[in-house]
Design a protein around this motif. Structure first.
Motif, PDB file in Angstrom:
ATOM      1  N   PRO A 236       0.872  -1.247  -0.063  1.00  0.00           N
ATOM      2  CA  PRO A 236      -0.009   0.017  -0.013  1.00  0.00           C
ATOM      3  C   PRO A 236       0.862   1.260   0.059  1.00  0.00           C
ATOM      4  O   PRO A 236       1.829   1.310   0.465  1.00  0.00           O
ATOM      5  CB  PRO A 236      -0.677   0.037   1.397  1.00  0.00           C
TER       6      PRO A 236
ATOM      7  N   VAL B 260      -5.218  -1.595   6.773  1.00  0.00           N
ATOM      8  CA  VAL B 260      -5.747  -1.970   5.157  1.00  0.00           C
ATOM      9  C   VAL B 260      -6.837  -2.983   5.006  1.00  0.00           C
ATOM     10  O   VAL B 260      -6.675  -3.898   5.634  1.00  0.00           O
ATOM     11  CB  VAL B 260      -4.391  -2.464   4.459  1.00  0.00           C
TER      12      VAL B 260
ATOM     13  N   GLN C 272      -6.811   1.837   2.272  1.00  0.00           N
ATOM     14  CA  GLN C 272      -5.927   2.201   3.385  1.00  0.00           C
ATOM     15  C   GLN C 272      -6.555   3.111   4.258  1.00  0.00           C
ATOM     16  O   GLN C 272      -6.831   4.431   3.489  1.00  0.00           O
ATOM     17  CB  GLN C 272      -4.380   2.570   2.763  1.00  0.00           C
TER      18      GLN C 272
END
Length: 170
Positions: free
Chosen positions: A4, A66, A96
């Motif tokens: 992420p 996440v 996220q």
């Protein structure tokens, strides 16, 4: 899955604290199906089908901060109690979350805001699949996930029992 994106170092602040942020990492069609169990016979019936739409959401934590949010949409068309078609789509997104200290606020964002982001993509997938049946496309109407989440919380408070963390739309 790719790593992420980190929270940008220049994240905005509110009264000196980092502002809460939601980053959409990916959007994807997790599952889709189209069934026409009574075709081709049902296609000769001139009566328009009765349409039933069911919508549900699911939340899975993938890593700290996440989440995968999945919007499940099922459209069933019936003519005289016979199924003309059944279309189901599971459209998902990976989000996220940053700087959410309040878990209730985080749950609200996951259960209301994230499905609202995903809905237009599910709507498109449903319309495309149903367009292949020979019937006119079904346009999913906007859904107020904030109101549904508030209703879910009210039902949970009245029941006192542990209800699912995510509301289901009927």
């Amino acid at each position: 899955m790719s790593t992420p994106n980190p929270v940008p170092p220049s994240a905005p602040t509110v009264e000196g604290a980092p502002a809460r942020q939601v980053f959409l990492q990916r959007l994807f069609l997790k599952d889709a199906s189209l069934e026409m169990p009574n075709a081709p016979r049902i296609l000769t019936v001139e009566t328009p089908p009765a349409i039933d739409v069911q919508v549900g959401t699911g939340i899975d934590m993938l890593a700290s901060g996440v989440f995968q949010v999945t919007l499940q949409v099922t459209v069933t068309a019936k003519i005289n109690e016979e199924v003309a078609f059944l279309c189901e789509v599971h459209q998902a997104g990976i989000f996220q979350m940053a700087n959410f200290a309040d878990q209730n606020e985080l749950q609200h964002v996951l259960a209301a805001y994230c499905p609202s982001v995903i809905l237009p993509f599910a709507r498109e997938a449903i319309a495309n699949l149903i367009g292949r049946t020979g019937y006119p496309p079904v346009m999913l109407q906007p859904i107020n996930f904030d109101a549904l989440y508030a209703q879910h919380l009210a039902q949970q408070a009245q029941g006192g029992a542990a209800a699912p963390a995510v509301p289901t739309v009927q």
